[in-house]
Design a protein around this motif. Structure first.
Motif, PDB file in Angstrom:
ATOM      1  N   ASP A 503       8.515  -3.890  -2.850  1.00  0.00           N
ATOM      2  CA  ASP A 503       7.524  -3.298  -1.943  1.00  0.00           C
ATOM      3  C   ASP A 503       7.174  -4.226  -0.787  1.00  0.00           C
ATOM      4  O   ASP A 503       6.928  -3.776   0.333  1.00  0.00           O
ATOM      5  CB  ASP A 503       6.251  -2.940  -2.725  1.00  0.00           C
ATOM      6  CG  ASP A 503       6.491  -1.829  -3.739  1.00  0.00           C
ATOM      7  OD1 ASP A 503       7.464  -1.071  -3.537  1.00  0.00           O
ATOM      8  OD2 ASP A 503       5.731  -1.730  -4.714  1.00  0.00           O
ATOM      9  N   SER A 504       7.147  -5.534  -1.068  1.00  0.00           N
ATOM     10  CA  SER A 504       6.737  -6.485  -0.024  1.00  0.00           C
ATOM     11  C   SER A 504       7.707  -6.503   1.145  1.00  0.00           C
ATOM     12  O   SER A 504       7.333  -6.852   2.273  1.00  0.00           O
ATOM     13  CB  SER A 504       6.615  -7.895  -0.618  1.00  0.00           C
ATOM     14  OG  SER A 504       7.880  -8.333  -1.118  1.00  0.00           O
ATOM     15  N   LEU A 505       8.975  -6.157   0.899  1.00  0.00           N
ATOM     16  CA  LEU A 505       9.979  -6.181   1.958  1.00  0.00           C
ATOM     17  C   LEU A 505      10.074  -4.863   2.719  1.00  0.00           C
ATOM     18  O   LEU A 505      10.588  -4.831   3.835  1.00  0.00           O
ATOM     19  CB  LEU A 505      11.357  -6.522   1.378  1.00  0.00           C
ATOM     20  CG  LEU A 505      11.663  -7.995   1.103  1.00  0.00           C
ATOM     21  CD1 LEU A 505      13.079  -8.150   0.566  1.00  0.00           C
ATOM     22  CD2 LEU A 505      11.512  -8.833   2.367  1.00  0.00           C
ATOM     23  N   HIS A 506       9.618  -3.771   2.128  1.00  0.00           N
ATOM     24  CA  HIS A 506       9.765  -2.464   2.766  1.00  0.00           C
ATOM     25  C   HIS A 506       9.142  -2.439   4.162  1.00  0.00           C
ATOM     26  O   HIS A 506       9.753  -1.986   5.136  1.00  0.00           O
ATOM     27  CB  HIS A 506       9.136  -1.379   1.888  1.00  0.00           C
ATOM     28  CG  HIS A 506       9.977  -1.042   0.699  1.00  0.00           C
ATOM     29  ND1 HIS A 506       9.557  -0.175  -0.278  1.00  0.00           N
ATOM     30  CD2 HIS A 506      11.212  -1.457   0.327  1.00  0.00           C
ATOM     31  CE1 HIS A 506      10.496  -0.077  -1.212  1.00  0.00           C
ATOM     32  NE2 HIS A 506      11.506  -0.855  -0.868  1.00  0.00           N
ATOM     33  N   GLU A 507       7.892  -2.944   4.261  1.00  0.00           N
ATOM     34  CA  GLU A 507       7.206  -2.918   5.551  1.00  0.00           C
ATOM     35  C   GLU A 507       7.910  -3.817   6.556  1.00  0.00           C
ATOM     36  O   GLU A 507       8.015  -3.475   7.738  1.00  0.00           O
ATOM     37  CB  GLU A 507       5.750  -3.366   5.370  1.00  0.00           C
ATOM     38  CG  GLU A 507       4.933  -3.211   6.652  1.00  0.00           C
ATOM     39  CD  GLU A 507       3.457  -3.552   6.437  1.00  0.00           C
ATOM     40  OE1 GLU A 507       2.754  -3.734   7.444  1.00  0.00           O
ATOM     41  OE2 GLU A 507       3.031  -3.638   5.265  1.00  0.00           O
ATOM     42  N   MET A 508       8.420  -4.955   6.103  1.00  0.00           N
ATOM     43  CA  MET A 508       9.125  -5.878   7.002  1.00  0.00           C
ATOM     44  C   MET A 508      10.393  -5.231   7.559  1.00  0.00           C
ATOM     45  O   MET A 508      10.740  -5.407   8.729  1.00  0.00           O
ATOM     46  CB  MET A 508       9.479  -7.170   6.269  1.00  0.00           C
ATOM     47  CG  MET A 508       8.278  -7.983   5.818  1.00  0.00           C
ATOM     48  SD  MET A 508       8.754  -9.567   5.096  1.00  0.00           S
ATOM     49  CE  MET A 508       9.271 -10.445   6.568  1.00  0.00           C
ATOM     50  N   ASN A 521      10.156 -14.410   2.913  1.00  0.00           N
ATOM     51  CA  ASN A 521       9.456 -13.510   1.990  1.00  0.00           C
ATOM     52  C   ASN A 521      10.194 -13.397   0.662  1.00  0.00           C
ATOM     53  O   ASN A 521       9.574 -13.425  -0.414  1.00  0.00           O
ATOM     54  CB  ASN A 521       9.312 -12.131   2.638  1.00  0.00           C
ATOM     55  CG  ASN A 521       8.566 -11.148   1.758  1.00  0.00           C
ATOM     56  OD1 ASN A 521       9.119 -10.586   0.812  1.00  0.00           O
ATOM     57  ND2 ASN A 521       7.280 -10.925   2.065  1.00  0.00           N
ATOM     58  N   GLU A 524       9.758 -16.466  -1.466  1.00  0.00           N
ATOM     59  CA  GLU A 524       8.402 -16.472  -2.049  1.00  0.00           C
ATOM     60  C   GLU A 524       8.310 -15.570  -3.269  1.00  0.00           C
ATOM     61  O   GLU A 524       7.485 -15.809  -4.160  1.00  0.00           O
ATOM     62  CB  GLU A 524       7.386 -16.026  -0.989  1.00  0.00           C
ATOM     63  CG  GLU A 524       7.145 -17.049   0.107  1.00  0.00           C
ATOM     64  CD  GLU A 524       6.221 -16.522   1.195  1.00  0.00           C
ATOM     65  OE1 GLU A 524       5.875 -15.301   1.133  1.00  0.00           O
ATOM     66  OE2 GLU A 524       5.843 -17.299   2.085  1.00  0.00           O
ATOM     67  N   HIS A 525       9.151 -14.527  -3.300  1.00  0.00           N
ATOM     68  CA  HIS A 525       9.125 -13.590  -4.426  1.00  0.00           C
ATOM     69  C   HIS A 525      10.249 -13.848  -5.423  1.00  0.00           C
ATOM     70  O   HIS A 525      10.642 -12.954  -6.180  1.00  0.00           O
ATOM     71  CB  HIS A 525       9.181 -12.146  -3.909  1.00  0.00           C
ATOM     72  CG  HIS A 525       7.914 -11.698  -3.261  1.00  0.00           C
ATOM     73  ND1 HIS A 525       7.590 -12.014  -1.962  1.00  0.00           N
ATOM     74  CD2 HIS A 525       6.862 -10.975  -3.760  1.00  0.00           C
ATOM     75  CE1 HIS A 525       6.398 -11.495  -1.675  1.00  0.00           C
ATOM     76  NE2 HIS A 525       5.939 -10.863  -2.734  1.00  0.00           N
TER      77      HIS A 525
END
Length: 557
Positions: A503-508, A521, A524-525
């Motif tokens: 999910d953290s990469l979807h917006e990027m 990112n 970090e994950h």
């Protein structure tokens, strides 16, 4: 050789052979008998060799010490013809020889006639003996040695020379397979014909007969005939394919010719399914990365991409993944260019661009074939990428490859193909970047003697900061033994960068972030970089630090 015990031994073991195996035995040359009898008896070759030697009342010397100059006691022609070499320790009025199968009376007579001494025979491992003769005299020396006799008038028929060329080319193929080569390169030079094998990613010169240049045209023509190419066309590149039989296995050889200053250069890629890893752990994927990959391979839809340059093992990894997920309840279809390895329970289709059968055109038809899983050999253009994404969004799991240096670069590459970022974010589940490094030979690897200062210098060179200085004790170095042909390495192992698109990469991705921002990112994950994966492989004694250093300038820790 007349020996009742030996004859009884052979008859007893052949009694369980099938009619097909018995036919093969009746035609088998001496160098193939051990492997064939091993297949019939289901006994390992090294154990069987001992039993054959005992039945024939011979000593079995698996890797004996040999005479430095073998032709000082036995003519080269007999070395090649009988596949024999003299031992370092000779026996007075006798010649001590080792060979690969109990000799015939005719062999005894020839040795005595030409050497004026009777032989004392020993048995040695056929593969080792053949490799030793090839290293000392050159691949296929025995076949071309006969042509010198042709010129002297012993045999002057042209068909005999053709037979020698055929045998020589077969010897080059067979030796390449024994050496685990992936490629053979035949390269004309001004005064010689060069042959090199690519073994574990490294080009290795092959010793060849001194008179090889005389047969350059005939050798290249023979390869072109086998590949069904036009032998009269020497001005244009040509591509073809050879199916070569080796010990019952069918080896697929892809042939490419290229005109050069001194003649046609021929490159051949050897595809042997039996040499390919069949499980994900065989690839060298670390345990925690394997768990992530298993999760994605179990999904009903989405895209998994494997990235890396040519020769980084992408096709082998895809093949292992397909074997892992193949099951009777799943319909799997692949679109490849070309089909490299046959995979059970998978429907495989080959692209043929010359007739308009491109990746995109085949995929449009494949989607009407009710597949559960699609494997696309490579995403090369926007149209193919569009179809792959549409397939994943309509309930299919899609596996494919892409040419980028690292995992984050694959996302920006798809954007460069003008794929909508929101479609990429919705469909791509995982990207794996990979490289291949040479695997340490397990029989001769040894602890590294590097100093703490050298260790620190290496770690700086690869850009790795978070490491324990005490781990220097885990670093191994290459040795060199007969098992690895004195190279210190045998086989290759992968290093992998596994990016799971969460999910953290979807917006990027939707906001078209740069590859560098995506990498930060991902790390970090929990993403492990190629260099970090390489360091883990070093600590597991699978490879060396010097192998990882090769990738320091193109990857990031």
């Amino acid at each position: 050789m007349k020996n009742s015990e030996y004859d009884r031994f052979i008859d007893f073991n052949l009694s369980s052979a099938s009619s097909d195996q018995q036919k093969k035995w009746s035609k088998a040359s001496a160098n193939k008998r051990l492997s064939l009898l091993s297949e019939i008896c289901n006994i390992p070759e090294d154990i069987l060799l001992e039993r054959v030697a005992q039945a024939a009342e011979m000593k079995c010397l698996h890797r004996p010490k040999l005479l430095e100059e073998p032709t000082s006691v036995i003519p080269a022609r007999l070395i090649f013809e009988f596949q024999t070499l003299p031992l370092a320790e000779q026996k007075g009025d006798f010649i001590a020889l080792t060979t690969l199968w109990p000799p015939t009376k005719q062999m005894d007579d020839w040795i005595y006639a030409l050497c004026r001494k009777p032989p004392i025979w020993h048995l040695s491992d056929p593969e080792w003996l053949a490799n030793t003769i090839n290293k000392r005299f050159g691949v296929g020396s025995g076949t071309l040695e006969d042509t010198d006799f042709l010129e002297e008038g012993v045999e002057e028929e042209e068909e005999d020379e053709n037979t020698a060329i055929i045998r020589f080319v077969n010897d080059v193929f067979s030796q390449a397979i024994r050496d685990r080569a992936t490629d053979i390169h035949v390269e004309p030079r001004r005064d010689l014909l060069n042959i090199r094998y690519r073994i574990d990613g490294q080009l290795v010169p092959v010793m060849v007969p001194e008179n090889l240049i005389r047969f350059q045209s005939a050798i290249i023509s023979r390869v072109k005939i086998m590949a069904r190419l036009n032998i009269s066309e020497k001005r244009k590149p040509q591509d073809g394919r050879i199916t070569f039989s080796n010990r019952g296995d069918e080896i697929d050889i892809r042939v490419s010719t290229l005109p050069t200053m001194y003649g046609e250069s021929v490159s051949m890629r050897l595809l042997n399914e039996n040499n390919q890893p069949v499980t994900i752990p065989d690839l060298g994927i670390l345990e925690d990365d394997q768990k992530k990959i298993d999760q994605v391979l179990a999904l009903p839809h989405g895209i998994l991409l494997i990235t890396g340059p040519t020769g980084s093992g992408k096709s082998t990894t895809l093949s292992a993944f397909m074997r892992h997920i193949a099951a009777p309840e799943k319909r799997i279809i692949t679109v490849e260019d070309p089909i490299e390895y046959e995979i059970p329970e998978v429907n495989q289709t080959q692209v043929q661009s010359e007739i308009g059968l491109t990746f995109a055109s085949v995929l449009r038809s494949v989607l009407r074939q009710d597949p559960d899983i699609l494997m696309i050999g490579e995403i090369r253009d926007r149209e193919t990428a569009d179809i792959a994404i549409r397939a994943s969004l309509t309930g299919h799991l899609v596996l494919s490859t892409l040419h980028t240096n690292d995992s984050p670069g694959a996302l920006t590459r798809l954007i460069d193909m003008e794929i909508e970022p929101f479609l990429i974010a919705s469909s791509v589940e995982m990207i794996i970047a990979q490289r291949l490094v040479r695997r340490l030979c397990p029989k001769c690897s040894k602890p590294s003697n590097m100093s703490p200062r050298e260790f620190e210098s290496c770690m700086k060179m690869i850009g790795l900061k978070n490491y324990d200085p005490k781990d220097i004790s885990l670093v191994s170095s290459a040795g060199g033994c007969e098992h690895c042909s004195e190279l210190g390495f045998r086989g290759r192992v992968g290093i992998f960068e596994v990016l799971q698109v969460g999910d953290s990469l979807h917006e990027m991705i939707v906001n078209q972030a740069s590859a560098k921002e995506i990498r930060v990112n991902a790390v970090e994950h929990g993403m492990r970089s190629l260099i970090e994966c390489g360091w883990e492989q070093v600590k597991l004694s699978r490879t060396t630090l010097s192998e990882i250093v090769k990738f320091a300038d193109i990857t990031h820790a």
